[in-house]
Design a protein around this motif. Structure first.
Motif: not given
Length: 460
Positions: A282-283, A338, A344-345, A382, A340-342
């Motif tokens: 994901t990251l 940060t 998504q995860l 991140a 966006t990835k949060y």
């Protein structure tokens, strides 16, 4: 001459014969053999044969049977008394032996001597009991009294045994309590230490790594060094996430199957590799573009950017206070990355399950940043991934990542096994090792290849 006529004399012969027969019959009557041939009954000449039906004979017979019955009962009572004394002696010996064991730990010489003497005395009593039995000298004490005394002795011995057992259990409880207090103290220390590590890992201050490196001296070894530094943060976050899952009573096996279906793990502890694979994928998605930009943004950025620019950005991000930077620059590229990835995860259902609400997600969607240990650990991870991307493009323009497909044959050129070495050692040269899943993708920077980390399993 006068003829004398003899008077006919009695038949003396016949008389003698009759007398002789009487004598013979009388003597015959005095010796009557029994019908079963066991013995004979003698009667004096002046007595008559007495039948058992005669009252005096019946009385004598019953008296004899009564005496025999009393003797059997007495013998049985004596043997029961003997057994009672025997079991009482065994119980006493057992109690003395328990006291002897108790006196050895902790060591007490006086109690050891007393218990040893009690065992010796009881052995002597048992030996004397054996001698009396073989000499049939057991009638000197009333059996009823002996049984009563033996029961009292046995109950006293059982009480001593229970007392020793209680003391032993109490001593074990004290030891367990001491161990519990010691372990609880260690646990508190470990929890405090882990919290300090979490604070260090989620620390928003400068990254103490590659401080004095210049672009001219930068090489792939520095990238590998910072990659391991980033993966440590990633694995710490995975442990934190798994711990939150366990506290929320997640079915971790079901979560593993949802991420990597039809995956066989050698150990239950290897489930963390599956979660690490999910986090890294994901990251690191979009890592082949500078600053994780889109295709259009990447094309515009390359025209006006170069390696020195990426390296300067790397030095800047590495040295800043992350929490302060994100708060003051909510619209920066790193802040957008940060958030966006949060999202998504950490899915909404996942966040609700872990924390019981969606407060952190709502704050992130609103452009803010939660002040929690979970989010701080994520933000630091991140930041390191973002810095790793800048460092990679500081080495050259040709940067890409690659995944290894499932069931592919293991290759030492492109892969590094994250599985236990014991699996590889036990597999042997003839065992065919296949990839179950990729834990961390591999990297290609110009002509340099950095191995991907894979989870292997032997094909039987």
């Amino acid at each position: 001459m006068e003829t004398v006529k003899y008077r006919s004399m009695p038949n003396n012969k016949s008389k003698l014969a009759r007398t002789f027969r009487k004598v013979i019959n009388l003597k015959t009557a005095t010796r009557i053999a029994s019908n079963n041939g066991i013995g004979m009954c003698e009667l004096t000449p002046g007595n008559r044969f007495e039948d058992r039906d005669h009252p005096s004979a019946t009385c004598k017979f019953h008296q004899s049977a009564e005496k025999s019955k009393i003797g059997r009962h007495k013998r049985r009572a004596v043997l029961e008394a003997l057994m009672a004394k025997l079991f009482a002696g065994v119980s006493t010996t057992k109690a003395a032996y328990a006291q002897l064991q108790m006196a050895q730990n902790p060591y007490n010489s006086d109690n050891i001597r007393a218990a040893d003497q009690a065992i010796v005395d009881e052995f002597k009593q048992l030996s004397e009991l054996k001698r009396e039995y073989f000499k049939n000298d057991l009638d000197h004490v009333s059996p009823q009294v002996t049984i009563m005394l033996a029961e009292i002795q046995e109950q006293q011995s059982l009480m001593k045994t229970y007392e020793v057992t209680i003391k032993k259990l109490e001593a074990e409880v004290e030891v367990k309590d001491s161990d519990f207090c010691s372990l609880k103290k260690q646990l508190d220390e470990y929890i405090a230490y882990n919290k300090s590590l979490e604070k260090r890992l989620s620390f928003s201050g400068p990254i103490p790594l590659l401080d004095d490196i210049k672009l001219s001296s930068l090489n792939p070894g520095h990238f590998v060094q910072f990659l391991h530094f980033t993966l440590r943060s990633m694995r710490s976050f995975v442990k934190l996430m798994v711990r939150e899952m366990e506290l929320a009573c997640w079915d971790l096996d079901a979560a593993v199957r949802a991420i990597e279906p039809k995956t066989t793990l050698a150990k239950p502890s290897h489930r963390c590799f599956v979660f690490e694979s999910f986090v890294s994928k994901t990251l690191l998605e979009g890592f082949n573009r500078p600053q994780f930009t889109t295709q259009n943004e990447c094309a515009a950025t390359k025209k006006s950017s170069h390696e020195q620019h990426y390296f300067n950005e790397f030095k800047k991000i590495k040295s800043l206070n992350l929490k302060l930077f994100l708060t003051q620059n909510p619209n920066s590229a790193l802040a957008r990355f940060t958030r966006t990835k949060y999202t998504q995860l950490v899915h909404a259902k996942m966040e609700w399950s872990l924390f019981g609400n969606l407060n952190q997600r709502k704050l992130v969607n609103a452009g803010g940043f939660p002040d929690s240990a979970f989010f701080n650990a994520f933000a630091e991870m991140a930041r390191r991934v973002w810095s790793l991307n800048l460092l990679a493009f500081s080495l050259g323009e040709q940067v890409s990542i690659f995944q290894v497909g499932k069931n592919l044959r293991f290759s030492e050129v492109y892969m590094e096994s994250i599985t236990d070495e014991s699996l590889l050692d036990g597999a042997g040269n003839e065992m065919d090792l296949r990839v179950e899943f990729t834990v961390v993708p591999g990297f290609k920077i110009n002509k340099m290849v950095i191995q991907s980390q894979v989870y292997l399993s032997p094909v039987v």
